[in-house]
Design a protein around this motif. Structure first.
Motif, PDB file in Angstrom:
ATOM      1  N   PHE A  22      -4.497  -3.692  -4.556  1.00  0.00           N
ATOM      2  CA  PHE A  22      -5.053  -4.773  -5.360  1.00  0.00           C
ATOM      3  C   PHE A  22      -3.957  -5.363  -6.257  1.00  0.00           C
ATOM      4  O   PHE A  22      -3.193  -4.624  -6.876  1.00  0.00           O
ATOM      5  CB  PHE A  22      -6.203  -4.199  -6.192  1.00  0.00           C
ATOM      6  N   ALA A  23      -3.888  -6.691  -6.305  1.00  0.00           N
ATOM      7  CA  ALA A  23      -2.801  -7.355  -7.037  1.00  0.00           C
ATOM      8  C   ALA A  23      -2.760  -6.946  -8.503  1.00  0.00           C
ATOM      9  O   ALA A  23      -1.682  -6.892  -9.101  1.00  0.00           O
ATOM     10  CB  ALA A  23      -2.932  -8.871  -6.917  1.00  0.00           C
ATOM     11  N   ALA A  24      -3.914  -6.666  -9.104  1.00  0.00           N
ATOM     12  CA  ALA A  24      -3.928  -6.305 -10.524  1.00  0.00           C
ATOM     13  C   ALA A  24      -3.188  -4.990 -10.781  1.00  0.00           C
ATOM     14  O   ALA A  24      -2.690  -4.771 -11.889  1.00  0.00           O
ATOM     15  CB  ALA A  24      -5.359  -6.229 -11.044  1.00  0.00           C
ATOM     16  N   VAL A  25      -3.111  -4.110  -9.765  1.00  0.00           N
ATOM     17  CA  VAL A  25      -2.337  -2.865  -9.932  1.00  0.00           C
ATOM     18  C   VAL A  25      -0.854  -3.207 -10.061  1.00  0.00           C
ATOM     19  O   VAL A  25      -0.149  -2.670 -10.916  1.00  0.00           O
ATOM     20  CB  VAL A  25      -2.572  -1.897  -8.740  1.00  0.00           C
ATOM     21  N   VAL A  26      -0.396  -4.133  -9.221  1.00  0.00           N
ATOM     22  CA  VAL A  26       1.003  -4.575  -9.293  1.00  0.00           C
ATOM     23  C   VAL A  26       1.242  -5.287 -10.633  1.00  0.00           C
ATOM     24  O   VAL A  26       2.261  -5.068 -11.290  1.00  0.00           O
ATOM     25  CB  VAL A  26       1.349  -5.516  -8.115  1.00  0.00           C
ATOM     26  N   GLN A  27       0.286  -6.117 -11.041  1.00  0.00           N
ATOM     27  CA  GLN A  27       0.404  -6.804 -12.347  1.00  0.00           C
ATOM     28  C   GLN A  27       0.555  -5.800 -13.480  1.00  0.00           C
ATOM     29  O   GLN A  27       1.378  -5.975 -14.373  1.00  0.00           O
ATOM     30  CB  GLN A  27      -0.873  -7.601 -12.653  1.00  0.00           C
TER      31      GLN A  27
ATOM     32  N   GLY B 159       0.819  -1.202   0.000  1.00  0.00           N
ATOM     33  CA  GLY B 159       0.000   0.000   0.000  1.00  0.00           C
ATOM     34  C   GLY B 159       0.851   1.248   0.000  1.00  0.00           C
ATOM     35  O   GLY B 159       0.502   2.250  -0.630  1.00  0.00           O
ATOM     36  N   ALA B 160       1.973   1.157   0.687  1.00  0.00           N
ATOM     37  CA  ALA B 160       2.844   2.322   0.793  1.00  0.00           C
ATOM     38  C   ALA B 160       3.623   2.532  -0.500  1.00  0.00           C
ATOM     39  O   ALA B 160       4.130   3.613  -0.757  1.00  0.00           O
ATOM     40  CB  ALA B 160       3.803   2.137   1.961  1.00  0.00           C
ATOM     41  N   ARG B 161       3.717   1.460  -1.325  1.00  0.00           N
ATOM     42  CA  ARG B 161       4.522   1.576  -2.529  1.00  0.00           C
ATOM     43  C   ARG B 161       3.778   2.296  -3.626  1.00  0.00           C
ATOM     44  O   ARG B 161       2.559   2.281  -3.689  1.00  0.00           O
ATOM     45  CB  ARG B 161       4.938   0.192  -3.008  1.00  0.00           C
ATOM     46  N   ASP B 162       4.554   2.890  -4.481  1.00  0.00           N
ATOM     47  CA  ASP B 162       3.963   3.655  -5.565  1.00  0.00           C
ATOM     48  C   ASP B 162       4.023   2.806  -6.836  1.00  0.00           C
ATOM     49  O   ASP B 162       4.952   2.042  -7.034  1.00  0.00           O
ATOM     50  CB  ASP B 162       4.781   4.938  -5.735  1.00  0.00           C
ATOM     51  N   HIS B 163       3.014   2.925  -7.661  1.00  0.00           N
ATOM     52  CA  HIS B 163       2.988   2.213  -8.932  1.00  0.00           C
ATOM     53  C   HIS B 163       2.763   3.262 -10.008  1.00  0.00           C
ATOM     54  O   HIS B 163       1.647   3.392 -10.524  1.00  0.00           O
ATOM     55  CB  HIS B 163       1.871   1.164  -8.923  1.00  0.00           C
ATOM     56  N   PRO B 164       3.813   4.014 -10.352  1.00  0.00           N
ATOM     57  CA  PRO B 164       3.604   5.208 -11.174  1.00  0.00           C
ATOM     58  C   PRO B 164       3.049   4.905 -12.558  1.00  0.00           C
ATOM     59  O   PRO B 164       2.220   5.671 -13.078  1.00  0.00           O
ATOM     60  CB  PRO B 164       5.008   5.825 -11.264  1.00  0.00           C
ATOM     61  N   ARG B 165       3.476   3.813 -13.166  1.00  0.00           N
ATOM     62  CA  ARG B 165       3.022   3.511 -14.530  1.00  0.00           C
ATOM     63  C   ARG B 165       1.548   3.114 -14.524  1.00  0.00           C
ATOM     64  O   ARG B 165       0.760   3.571 -15.357  1.00  0.00           O
ATOM     65  CB  ARG B 165       3.876   2.389 -15.127  1.00  0.00           C
ATOM     66  N   ALA B 166       1.192   2.250 -13.590  1.00  0.00           N
ATOM     67  CA  ALA B 166      -0.206   1.825 -13.474  1.00  0.00           C
ATOM     68  C   ALA B 166      -1.083   3.021 -13.114  1.00  0.00           C
ATOM     69  O   ALA B 166      -2.183   3.186 -13.653  1.00  0.00           O
ATOM     70  CB  ALA B 166      -0.338   0.729 -12.412  1.00  0.00           C
ATOM     71  N   ARG B 167      -0.593   3.878 -12.224  1.00  0.00           N
ATOM     72  CA  ARG B 167      -1.387   5.030 -11.794  1.00  0.00           C
ATOM     73  C   ARG B 167      -1.671   5.962 -12.970  1.00  0.00           C
ATOM     74  O   ARG B 167      -2.778   6.468 -13.128  1.00  0.00           O
ATOM     75  CB  ARG B 167      -0.646   5.781 -10.680  1.00  0.00           C
ATOM     76  N   ARG B 168      -0.635   6.160 -13.811  1.00  0.00           N
ATOM     77  CA  ARG B 168      -0.830   7.025 -14.978  1.00  0.00           C
ATOM     78  C   ARG B 168      -1.970   6.496 -15.852  1.00  0.00           C
ATOM     79  O   ARG B 168      -2.847   7.252 -16.284  1.00  0.00           O
ATOM     80  CB  ARG B 168       0.473   7.079 -15.787  1.00  0.00           C
TER      81      ARG B 168
END
Lengths: 217, 217
Positions: free
Chosen positions: B124-129, B102-111
């Motif tokens: 959610f695991a799909a965000v990491v995927q 939760g604390a980690r950032d997923h900049p590409r997925a967020r964009r």
């Protein structure tokens, strides 16, 4: 650039680069002396391609097939593209010789493809993949209704159209390389996007529901 | 029906049925005597579900999580659905505790998700995927352009909408079961359909090209 720079640029260890050179996965550099060769941007790109396919789970024997097809300038482009995509997973569990596969019937896949009016080569691995996927659905008690075929077909076609529109049309190696990478690397993007679209839609539906329930109380 | 009939109906071997009963993957039958129990359609369906998930590559420990969630009647449906989908592959290579993720950032997925205006839970695991899939693209020298995000986003949304529209809304176990099976089993269908749409479109383009070339000669 020298091999040490190639290692620094790509992050691929020296021993791995040498192994790829020996196995023909990386094209040789230009020989500059008895002990040195020069490498350029095509080597950087090829290493990126090999790493991407390995990371996607391809055995090196399959990566070699893809690489050879990218470098193939003799066969018709359409045939080369088909063979390159064939080299990607998933691999049919019971891969048979072409003749046997061609003679086999894939009734579930054929139903979908005929409904969508698509041309297809029955020996193409994706036909077997589709048949297996539809068999698995049926075994679990689900079915591929006409309604779902039509909606999936329309949207998948829209995705495939942008894929082809954004494919470089020349030089020829770039087309094959981009087709292979695009097939291998956008599949997990689309899978994750579908799960996230489900989450988004479900969140909106459930938030609405709990809102409505509160209003009714 | 007796256990022997359940075996005959489903094709699942007796030893496997007994193993699933012991492990809690299959709910117990109704006890009719000291040595016999009676099974019904819910057992047939549960066996189909377990077989489908095993065939899709889920370890039994993950199948158990899914089965427990289908039978869960206490937690909010939206949370149960999310956890059930989480139990499906692909599994993030470095799965961390929720807090760290939760604390980690997923900049590409967020964009991508912000451009599409989607709500999402960053744990959610799909965000990491999605983040991993976009990292792999970049590593191979490809990029997810805005144009591609928009077209993929629109079509994936259309697919997700029909998925949710065709989901049974009650009873609750059916909703969870269908969501899990639908996620797991339609993914390979969509992947195969995309490859076949590429083949169809490419065939049309290349047939046109060779036709035009002949005319020019």
């Amino acid at each position: 650039m020298r091999i040490s720079e190639l290692v620094a640029r790509t992050g691929v260890p020296l021993a791995t680069v040498k192994y790829y050179l020996r196995e023909g996965l990386l094209m040789p550099g230009e020989i500059t002396s008895a002990t040195q060769a020069r490498y350029d941007e095509q080597h950087v790109r090829r290493l990126a391609l090999v790493r991407a396919l390995v990371a996607r789970g391809l055995p090196l024997s399959q990566v070699k097939i893809v690489v050879d097809l990218i470098d193939n300038r003799d066969d018709p482009l359409f045939a080369v593209l088909g063979r390159a995509i064939e080299a990607l997973p998933p691999y049919a569990p019971d891969s048979e010789p072409d003749d046997a596969a061609g003679a086999r019937d894939h009734p579930r896949a054929r139903r979908v493809l005929e409904r969508l009016g698509q041309m297809y080569d029955p020996r193409f691995a994706a036909v077997v993949q589709l048949e297996r996927a539809l068999e698995a659905l049926e075994a679990a008690g689900l079915s591929m209704t006409d309604e779902r075929i039509d909606v999936y077909g329309r949207h998948i076609r829209g995705i495939a159209e942008i894929d082809l529109a954004l494919l470089p049309s020349h030089p020829r190696q770039d087309t094959v390389e981009a087709a292979v990478l695009g097939t291998a690397l956008y599949e997990p993007v689309l899978t994750a996007m579908r799960r996230l679209a489900h989450q988004d839609l479900a969140a909106r539906i459930f938030l609405d529901d709990s809102h409505n329930q509160q209003e009714q109380q």
